[in-house]
Design a protein around this motif. Structure first.
Motif, mmCIF file in Angstrom:
data_model
loop_
_atom_site.group_PDB
_atom_site.id
_atom_site.type_symbol
_atom_site.label_atom_id
_atom_site.label_comp_id
_atom_site.label_asym_id
_atom_site.label_seq_id
_atom_site.Cartn_x
_atom_site.Cartn_y
_atom_site.Cartn_z
ATOM 1 N N THR A 98 1.113 -1.126 0.274
ATOM 2 C CA THR A 98 -0.046 -0.135 0.169
ATOM 3 C C THR A 98 0.643 1.032 0.460
ATOM 4 O O THR A 98 0.752 1.904 -0.533
ATOM 5 C CB THR A 98 -0.993 0.364 1.091
ATOM 6 N N ASP A 102 1.209 3.780 -2.807
ATOM 7 C CA ASP A 102 0.977 5.622 -2.494
ATOM 8 C C ASP A 102 1.933 6.425 -2.784
ATOM 9 O O ASP A 102 2.016 6.889 -3.385
ATOM 10 C CB ASP A 102 0.575 5.587 -1.251
ATOM 11 N N THR A 121 -2.647 12.241 -0.747
ATOM 12 C CA THR A 121 -4.091 11.253 -1.100
ATOM 13 C C THR A 121 -5.418 11.973 -0.385
ATOM 14 O O THR A 121 -5.103 11.818 0.533
ATOM 15 C CB THR A 121 -3.397 9.888 -0.371
ATOM 16 N N LEU A 124 -7.555 6.211 -2.150
ATOM 17 C CA LEU A 124 -6.750 5.360 -2.583
ATOM 18 C C LEU A 124 -7.898 4.276 -1.816
ATOM 19 O O LEU A 124 -7.458 3.565 -1.025
ATOM 20 C CB LEU A 124 -5.271 5.093 -1.942
ATOM 21 N N ALA A 172 -6.589 5.868 -7.432
ATOM 22 C CA ALA A 172 -6.238 6.997 -6.623
ATOM 23 C C ALA A 172 -6.923 8.369 -7.276
ATOM 24 O O ALA A 172 -7.519 8.725 -7.873
ATOM 25 C CB ALA A 172 -4.945 7.566 -6.290
#
Length: 181
Positions: A98, A102, A121, A124, A172
């Protein structure tokens, strides 16, 4: 201003009929794509490598920069015993994957919009399709397929052995906290 018209950015989703027909069927971005035409202050590989090497969590995880181009980025997460999620499996933990996804999305945004993008972010969503093979590195590739003045939309894939057999895919949305010149 280093980023061309950031108050009125070029539209990524509006294309002329000519440019639509010129786009390759494979889904790859053509040279006339707005992401490829965008003027940015992105210094390329030197900064991309630094973004991976010096960001605290990517450095702690041992991520390695692979490449970047306008709206695209690729990073590899080398296998390490301390990144294993369940003892005696030798499989990289999903949380590390993860973090890789990202950070690769952030790299793609910076490569497309330059230093003033300052992305964060917003959303996501990851589909973990299968665990990585034991004791293998994981590579992630991300690309920004659409952007507005304040939001960038990305897709990413992470794989171990082959990009044709991903371990995870992601969608995302990142907010663009653009700074004035």
């Amino acid at each position: 201003n280093a980023i061309r018209g950031w108050r009125n950015p070029p539209s990524v989703h509006k294309q002329t009929q000519t440019s639509r027909s010129a786009r390759p069927v494979t889904g790859d971005r053509s040279d006339d794509s707005p992401l490829n035409q965008r003027t940015s202050d992105w210094p390329g590989d030197a900064f991309g490598a630094g973004m991976v090497r010096f960001a605290p969590y990517s450095a702690a995880l041992g991520m390695k920069y692979v490449t970047s181009s306008p709206g695209r980025g690729m990073i590899v997460l080398p296998w390490r015993a301390d990144l294993v999620g369940i003892d005696d499996t030798d499989i990289i933990a999903p949380g590390a994957v993860t973090a890789l996804i990202d950070h690769t999305c952030g790299l793609a945004i910076m490569a497309g919009f330059g230093m003033a993008a300052n992305p964060a972010t917003l959303d996501l969503r990851i589909d973990h399709m299968r665990p990585a093979a034991p004791r293998t590195d994981v590579t992630c590739s991300a690309h920004c397929y659409k952007a507005t003045r304040t939001i960038a939309f990305l897709r990413a894939e992470a794989w171990d052995v082959s990009p044709d057999d991903p371990i995870a895919t992601a969608q995302a949305a990142f907010i663009l906290n653009r700074r004035e010149g």
